[in-house]
Enzyme design. Structure first.
Site, PDB file in Angstrom:
ATOM      1  N   CYS A 190     -10.591   6.763  -1.251  1.00  0.00           N
ATOM      2  CA  CYS A 190     -10.139   5.276  -0.643  1.00  0.00           C
ATOM      3  C   CYS A 190      -8.816   4.667  -1.095  1.00  0.00           C
ATOM      4  CB  CYS A 190     -11.540   4.719  -0.720  1.00  0.00           C
ATOM      5  SG  CYS A 190     -11.635   3.195   0.752  1.00  0.00           S
TER       6      CYS A 190
ATOM      7  N   HIS B  12     -16.820   7.481  -0.313  1.00  0.00           N
ATOM      8  CA  HIS B  12     -17.522   6.950  -1.598  1.00  0.00           C
ATOM      9  C   HIS B  12     -18.977   7.229  -1.558  1.00  0.00           C
ATOM     10  CE1 HIS B  12     -14.407   3.682  -2.355  1.00  0.00           C
ATOM     11  NE2 HIS B  12     -14.563   3.709  -1.070  1.00  0.00           N
TER      12      HIS B  12
HETATM   13  N1  GLN Z   1      -7.992  -1.493   0.109  1.00  0.00           N
HETATM   14  C1  GLN Z   1      -8.150  -0.597   0.820  1.00  0.00           C
HETATM   15  C2  GLN Z   1      -8.782  -0.761   2.298  1.00  0.00           C
HETATM   16  O1  GLN Z   1      -9.266  -1.640   2.433  1.00  0.00           O
HETATM   17  C3  GLN Z   1      -9.160   0.631  -0.042  1.00  0.00           C
HETATM   18  C4  GLN Z   1     -10.676   0.104   0.138  1.00  0.00           C
HETATM   19  C5  GLN Z   1     -11.371   0.740  -0.860  1.00  0.00           C
HETATM   20  O2  GLN Z   1     -10.891   1.558  -1.746  1.00  0.00           O
HETATM   21  N2  GLN Z   1     -12.618   0.931  -0.515  1.00  0.00           N
HETATM   22  O3  GLN Z   1      -8.432   0.170   3.159  1.00  0.00           O
END
Ligand code: GLN
Length: 266
Positions: free
Chosen positions: A99, A199
């Site tokens: 992510c 995730h």
């Molecule tokens: N900040 C990033 C987004 O919202 C990654 C989010 C995350 O790692 N869950 O795209």
């Protein structure tokens, strides 16, 4: 005393800042799958300010984070670790980036307020936040080392990621959003590096992905192709099936979920 070549050296990047949705669970899975085979894992943590020496590690791990945490690590990653990490991967080390970690190992991320976080350019992909978050269970058909299989996980990102010509998608979306909610790709791979939005954490339900990473890491460690002993993954398969049912919007799954919720609220 374990033969040192039987111990995978993992570098956990920014464990304090980049650990949303229990992404640390991925490391627990890697450790257990090695131990079940009489092998081992040593974990070094590399936080803000720590530099990396290519060749010191067989596998790198960078989890996800909220924009705030991502902004804290982005400059440090680019300045103190980026070139070493890129050359480690060029030399055969493996990487899993999830992510926010995926966004930063690629070309960078422009947050909703326009703030640009630099990436290290290891993966050829650019990410810009969209007006909504892409959230939910996700199921993809992934391909690694010429082997394809389903991978189930959970995604929650504002970022819309567009792959460049140097990136191969990690998978094709069967159900869920993927990189940008539109083009049907999920994640990116290059050499032995995987960037993904999945995730959950990713590896407990998808042990073949864990074993691919371990296979790569051991190849880096030993210079040889190591065949990993098969393990009984019945429980993992069951858990993946539940998650993939949820992603597909399986009616049975929804009914089971509803019955469980009704029972627990009694
Ligand atoms: N900040 C990033 C987004 O919202 C990654 C989010 C995350 O790692 N869950 O795209």
């Amino acid at each position: 005393m374990t033969d040192p070549s039987h111990v995978v050296r993992l570098c956990h990047l920014y464990p304090a800042e980049m650990n949303i949705y229990a992404d640390r669970g991925n490391i627990a899975v890697l450790r257990r799958r090695l131990e079940w085979r009489g092998l081992g894992l040593v974990v070094h943590e590399a936080g803000i300010g720590t530099s990396l020496t290519p060749g010191d590690h067989d596998l790198y791990y960078l989890g996800g984070g909220q924009d705030r945490d991502q902004a804290i690590v982005a400059d440090d990653l680019a300045r103190t670790k980026g070139p070493a990490l890129c050359s480690a991967v060029e030399d055969g080390a493996a990487l899993l980036a999830v992510c926010g970690g995926f966004q930063l190992t690629a070309r960078g991320y422009v947050a909703a307020d326009g703030f640009r976080m630099p990436g290290i350019g290891l993966l050829d992909a650019e990410t810009v936040a969209g007006p909504t978050r892409l959230i939910g269970d996700v199921l993809i058909e992934a391909t690694l080392d010429g082997r394809s299989g389903e991978v189930a996980g959970f995604e929650n990102h504002a970022g819309r990621t567009v792959l460049g010509p140097g990136a191969t998608p990690f998978g094709r979306v069967i159900a869920g959003h993927g990189n940008d909610g539109r083009d049907g790709t999920e994640g990116a791979t290059r050499l032995r590096a995987i960037g993904t939005y999945l995730h959950g954490p990713l590896l407990p339900r998808n042990p073949w992905v864990a074993d691919t990473l371990l296979h790569w890491a051991l190849a880096h460690r030993t210079g040889e192709t190591i065949v990993l002993d098969p393990l009984d993954d019945a429980l993992e398969a069951e858990s993946r099936q539940v998650a993939s049912g949820r992603a597909r919007g399986d009616r049975t799954e929804r009914l089971i979920g509803r019955t469980r919720r009704a029972r627990s609220s009694r």
